[in-house]
Design a protein around this motif. Structure first.
Motif, mmCIF file in Angstrom:
data_model
loop_
_atom_site.group_PDB
_atom_site.id
_atom_site.type_symbol
_atom_site.label_atom_id
_atom_site.label_comp_id
_atom_site.label_asym_id
_atom_site.label_seq_id
_atom_site.Cartn_x
_atom_site.Cartn_y
_atom_site.Cartn_z
ATOM 1 N N GLY A 47 2.606 0.142 3.310
ATOM 2 C CA GLY A 47 3.148 -1.209 3.347
ATOM 3 C C GLY A 47 4.231 -1.485 2.335
ATOM 4 N N GLN A 48 5.160 -0.542 2.169
ATOM 5 C CA GLN A 48 6.297 -0.735 1.276
ATOM 6 C C GLN A 48 7.568 -0.309 2.008
ATOM 7 O OE1 GLN A 48 5.837 0.156 -2.986
ATOM 8 N NE2 GLN A 48 3.833 1.049 -2.506
ATOM 9 N N PRO A 49 8.333 -1.257 2.516
ATOM 10 C CA PRO A 49 9.510 -0.941 3.334
ATOM 11 C C PRO A 49 10.524 -0.017 2.665
ATOM 12 C CG PRO A 49 8.949 -3.256 3.562
ATOM 13 C CD PRO A 49 8.073 -2.706 2.476
ATOM 14 N N LYS A 50 10.551 0.042 1.337
ATOM 15 C CA LYS A 50 11.530 0.908 0.667
ATOM 16 C C LYS A 50 11.320 2.379 1.035
ATOM 17 C CE LYS A 50 8.884 1.610 -3.631
ATOM 18 N NZ LYS A 50 8.885 1.451 -5.103
ATOM 19 N N TYR A 51 10.093 2.741 1.408
ATOM 20 C CA TYR A 51 9.825 4.126 1.796
ATOM 21 C C TYR A 51 10.199 4.413 3.251
ATOM 22 C CZ TYR A 51 7.119 4.466 -2.544
ATOM 23 O OH TYR A 51 6.733 4.460 -3.862
ATOM 24 N N TRP A 52 10.452 3.356 4.028
ATOM 25 C CA TRP A 52 10.753 3.541 5.451
ATOM 26 C C TRP A 52 12.221 3.860 5.709
ATOM 27 C CZ3 TRP A 52 8.432 -1.796 7.236
ATOM 28 C CH2 TRP A 52 7.060 -1.834 6.948
ATOM 29 N N GLU A 53 13.078 3.507 4.760
ATOM 30 C CA GLU A 53 14.514 3.549 5.009
ATOM 31 C C GLU A 53 14.982 4.935 5.481
ATOM 32 O OE1 GLU A 53 18.750 2.727 2.701
ATOM 33 O OE2 GLU A 53 16.860 2.270 1.701
ATOM 34 N N GLY A 54 15.620 4.962 6.616
ATOM 35 C CA GLY A 54 16.156 6.195 7.160
ATOM 36 C C GLY A 54 15.184 6.974 8.014
ATOM 37 N N PHE A 55 13.939 6.488 8.137
ATOM 38 C CA PHE A 55 12.918 7.215 8.903
ATOM 39 C C PHE A 55 12.411 6.430 10.119
ATOM 40 C CE2 PHE A 55 12.512 8.615 4.441
ATOM 41 C CZ PHE A 55 12.932 9.936 4.604
ATOM 42 N N GLU A 56 12.949 5.249 10.322
ATOM 43 C CA GLU A 56 12.514 4.436 11.462
ATOM 44 C C GLU A 56 13.192 4.907 12.746
ATOM 45 O OE1 GLU A 56 11.770 0.097 10.004
ATOM 46 O OE2 GLU A 56 13.504 0.862 8.892
ATOM 47 N N PRO A 57 12.568 4.682 13.908
ATOM 48 C CA PRO A 57 11.346 3.895 14.121
ATOM 49 C C PRO A 57 10.087 4.663 13.719
ATOM 50 C CG PRO A 57 12.106 4.792 16.197
ATOM 51 C CD PRO A 57 13.152 5.151 15.181
ATOM 52 N N LEU A 58 9.173 3.941 13.126
ATOM 53 C CA LEU A 58 7.900 4.513 12.710
ATOM 54 C C LEU A 58 6.910 4.504 13.865
ATOM 55 C CD1 LEU A 58 7.637 2.759 9.234
ATOM 56 C CD2 LEU A 58 8.542 5.035 9.739
ATOM 57 N N SER A 111 0.826 -1.208 0.000
ATOM 58 C CA SER A 111 0.000 0.000 0.000
ATOM 59 C C SER A 111 0.862 1.261 0.000
ATOM 60 C CB SER A 111 -0.914 0.007 1.225
ATOM 61 O OG SER A 111 -0.143 0.019 2.423
ATOM 62 N N PHE A 112 0.221 2.381 -0.284
ATOM 63 C CA PHE A 112 0.877 3.694 -0.166
ATOM 64 C C PHE A 112 -0.151 4.689 0.355
ATOM 65 C CE2 PHE A 112 2.197 7.878 -1.467
ATOM 66 C CZ PHE A 112 3.547 7.887 -1.150
ATOM 67 N N HIS A 113 0.194 5.339 1.483
ATOM 68 C CA HIS A 113 -0.755 6.283 2.098
ATOM 69 C C HIS A 113 -0.155 7.651 2.361
ATOM 70 C CE1 HIS A 113 -3.769 3.173 2.521
ATOM 71 N NE2 HIS A 113 -2.879 2.378 3.078
ATOM 72 N N GLY A 114 1.106 7.868 1.999
ATOM 73 C CA GLY A 114 1.683 9.187 2.189
ATOM 74 C C GLY A 114 3.065 9.131 2.802
ATOM 75 N N ARG A 115 3.659 10.316 3.002
ATOM 76 C CA ARG A 115 5.062 10.376 3.397
ATOM 77 C C ARG A 115 5.306 11.081 4.729
ATOM 78 N NH1 ARG A 115 8.318 8.916 -1.037
ATOM 79 N NH2 ARG A 115 7.204 8.852 -3.018
ATOM 80 N N THR A 116 4.271 11.605 5.388
ATOM 81 C CA THR A 116 4.477 12.083 6.748
ATOM 82 C C THR A 116 4.629 10.862 7.655
ATOM 83 O OG1 THR A 116 2.081 12.214 7.043
ATOM 84 C CG2 THR A 116 3.224 14.248 6.425
#
Length: 397
Positions: free
Chosen positions: A148-159, A135-140
């Motif tokens: 639900g796409q881990p490639k967008y999480w990189e460098g921003f965790e912990p979510l 899924s994709f729901h935004g970038r904030t």
């Protein structure tokens, strides 16, 4: 590159992989560069300009409102905002509307509303979100946490904690994941950025049943599918299943920053004064244009045409799929949101279309997405199909 593109490389943040093209004007389904080149737009700004570029009726509404009132803050009422909220309520399942500026803000509002609704009704133990893989729901940070796409999480965790992901259309996994701690499930009826994957009737029906069983909210992210894109005003109408909350943006003001969260009264009434806000949300100019957009797109004849145009494109693409089985694996979508999955990386096809001055997008390395303005005509559709077939022939040979 042009001088302006060079300046952009210097002064703009490098978070976009931009093509070295400078667009200076738009008209209908066409965009024009600073060099006078004409492009056929099969992106609509990623499902934003559903009524095309510089639509004369929208331009007229914008001019009239710009000469009247720009901003007052949401401490007061404005006529365009109230009129648009009324239109959206009358045309949907909802009872009340919260306005913001972007899709990710609408999702943030929905997530906050779900948590607050659950806390007020059941206490702090009901907090969990279910979302879908791919899924994709935004970038904030909040909307990213339910993407639900881990490639967008990189460098921003912990979510943001308390999110569980399930496989789209997996009835068993969805059933096993639901429990009393879930406050809401969020889903796109068609996963646009995920590669144009529609959810099944059975999956959405089960999600609704489980929400009722466990007293959770069903949130539909219709940021890409809403406002006529699928041949219905809202994609949930295809399924005959109403959510509790719906997020809209993109096409709502045809390119002006405007988004909306629509919800049922028994849910949205927990968004009390001070609990959430948006300084620019629902500004008079965007809402005035939004009123005209909704009026035009909600016309049944207009929507029937969108559905028919989508069927024409899908039929032609499926004929290509049969003709080039080693190239095209699958054709998916509804209305004028269409994904073509290839057996090869799609970048060369995208680039060749760009050389022929046709704009498309590639949400996945092997998926070409078509989301033209809903006003596209059959001659333009034929032109696109001819160009695509020529490219497929060249690849095959």
């Amino acid at each position: 590159m042009s001088y302006l593109a060079d300046l952009g490389e210097i002064y703009l943040a490098p978070n976009y992989e931009r093509e070295p093209i400078i667009f200076v004007r738009g008209e209908g389904t066409r965009l024009f560069t600073d060099k006078g080149e004409e492009y056929l737009d099969f992106t609509a700004g990623i499902a934003v300009c559903n009524l095309g570029h510089a639509h004369p009726q929208l331009v007229q509404v914008l001019k009239e409102q710009a000469e009247c009132l720009w901003h007052t803050s949401n401490l007061y009422y404005t006529e365009p905002q109230v009129r648009l909220a009324k239109k959206l309520v009358e045309l949907s399942f909802g009872d009340k509307v919260f306005f913001a500026n972007s899709g990710t803000e609408a999702v943030e509002a929905a997530l906050k509303l779900a948590r607050r609704w659950a806390y007020q009704n059941f206490g702090g133990s009901k907090y969990k979100f279910i979302s879908l893989k791919n899924s994709f729901h935004g970038r904030t940070l909040g909307s990213l946490s339910v993407t639900g796409q881990p490639k967008y999480w990189e460098g921003f965790e912990p979510l943001v904690p308390g999110v569980v992901f399930v496989e789209p259309n997996d009835l068993q996994e969805l059933k096993e994941t639901f429990d009393e701690t879930v406050c809401a499930i969020i889903m796109e009826p068609i996963q646009g950025e995920g590669g144009v994957y529609p959810l099944t009737q059975e999956f959405i029906a089960q999600a609704k049943e489980l929400c009722q069983k466990y007293s959770a909210l069903l949130i539909f992210d219709e940021i890409q599918t809403g406002l006529g894109r699928t041949g219905r005003l809202f994609a949930y109408e295809h399924y005959g299943i109403e959510p509790d909350v719906m997020c809209l943006a993109k096409a709502l003001a045809n390119g002006l920053p405007l988004s909306a969260m629509i919800a049922k009264k028994e849910v949205i009434d927990f968004l009390t004064p001070g609990s959430h806000a948006s300084t620019f949300g629902g500004n008079p100019i965007a809402c005035a244009v939004g009123c005209k957009v909704v009026e035009m797109i909600s016309d049944p004849t207009f929507l029937e045409e969108v559905e028919l145009k989508g069927k024409v494109i899908m039929e032609k693409l499926r004929a290509y799929q049969e003709e080039y089985p080693g190239l095209i694996k699958q054709v998916r979508g509804k209305g004028l949101l269409i994904g073509i999955e290839f057996a090869i990386e799609v970048k060369p096809i995208y680039q060749e279309l760009l050389k022929r001055r046709i704009l498309t997008t590639t949400p996945k390395p092997n998926v070409l997405r078509l989301s033209p303005p809903l006003i596209i005509n059959y001659r333009e559709i034929d032109y696109f199909m001819i160009q695509l077939e020529e490219i497929l022939k060249d690849i095959k040979t």
